[in-house]
Write an enzyme that holds these catalytic residues in place. Structure first.
Site, short mmCIF file in Angstrom:
data_model
loop_
_atom_site.label_atom_id
_atom_site.label_comp_id
_atom_site.label_asym_id
_atom_site.label_seq_id
_atom_site.Cartn_x
_atom_site.Cartn_y
_atom_site.Cartn_z
N CYS A 117 0.83 -1.21 0.00
CA CYS A 117 0.00 0.00 0.00
C CYS A 117 0.86 1.25 0.00
O CYS A 117 0.54 2.25 -0.66
CB CYS A 117 -0.92 0.01 1.22
SG CYS A 117 -2.31 -1.13 1.11
N CYS A 223 -5.40 1.63 4.14
CA CYS A 223 -4.18 1.44 3.35
C CYS A 223 -3.04 2.31 3.82
O CYS A 223 -1.91 2.15 3.39
CB CYS A 223 -4.48 1.72 1.88
SG CYS A 223 -5.04 3.40 1.57
#
Length: 239
Positions: A117, A223
């Protein structure tokens, strides 16, 4: 005015405002400055995108293509942007050299989802937002987790984040989509009420939370883009 105080004042000012009013004022607020909308073009994104199109079709919209999205999302992004007449959509991707160094085989998500991420979302978005003073998100309180107490306006690093839909319910979103006859993400009907990257998104059963299919069987719920300790914020502070 310090950004924290600015956010607090805007929250008081708009405590009874509807989402459209919050959005309209955010886009024209000289104290917030230059602002962009960040959209995943996911399951519910069309609501805020439609509101933007009704106010100013030239509003900068940042779409992050992680290069791991569902093909349906990429097609949907183009179709929605065209149908709403959005004229300033920025499609950004991860840094090519960084991907070749850190995830050349595209399997980083299997070993470390946070690192993936960071590579494919947090850092590219930080670079894209470097020229803006604030950004608009589609997060809502009902999504739970760290979003449960989400305000309309918040300070993050040296930027203001605006969450016009913070107080909306899932029903509010569906009603708006129906009322305005907006195109739905094709994966919603296939059991994906929340759509992210393909390797980290699974179908959700009727009795599960809408975001249960994101990073399933892990404690991860975000994320990193929306954490003040994230690289996005740190790079934004350095800009």
């Amino acid at each position: 005015m310090p950004l924290k105080e600015l956010a607090e004042r805007r929250n008081i000012l708009h405590r009874k405002s509807d989402a459209q009013t919050v959005l309209r004022h955010a886009l024209s607020d000289v104290q917030i400055g230059k602002i962009a909308m960040v959209s995943s073009f996911g399951a519910e994104s069309v609501v805020l995108l439609h509101m933007i199109s009704q106010i100013d079709k030239a509003t900068p919209v940042i779409f992050l293509d992680t290069e791991m999205l569902f093909p349906e999302t990429l097609t949907y992004q183009k179709e929605v942007a065209a149908s709403l007449g959005l004229t300033d959509v920025h499609v950004i991707t991860p840094n090519r050299d960084a991907v070749l160094i850190e995830d050349v085989d595209g399997l980083l998500h299997q070993a470390d989802t946070d690192a993936c991420c960071n590579l494919r979302k947090t850092r590219p978005l930080a670079a894209a937002l470097a020229g803006f003073d604030g950004w608009i998100t589609g997060r809502k309180q009902f999504q739970g987790g760290k979003r449960a107490d989400l305000p309309l306006f918040e300070k993050e690093g040296r930027k203001i984040k605006v969450n016009p839909l913070a107080k909306w319910s899932a029903r509010d979103l569906q009603d708006y989509i129906t009322q305005h006859n907006l195109p739905r993400h094709p994966l919603v009907a296939k059991g994906y009420p929340s759509v992210g990257c393909m390797p980290c998104t699974t179908r959700v059963s009727d009795h599960e939370d809408q975001r249960a299919g994101r990073w399933r069987n892990s404690e991860k719920t975000e994320c990193g883009i929306h954490f003040e300790t994230s690289v996005a914020t740190k790079e934004g502070q350095a800009a």
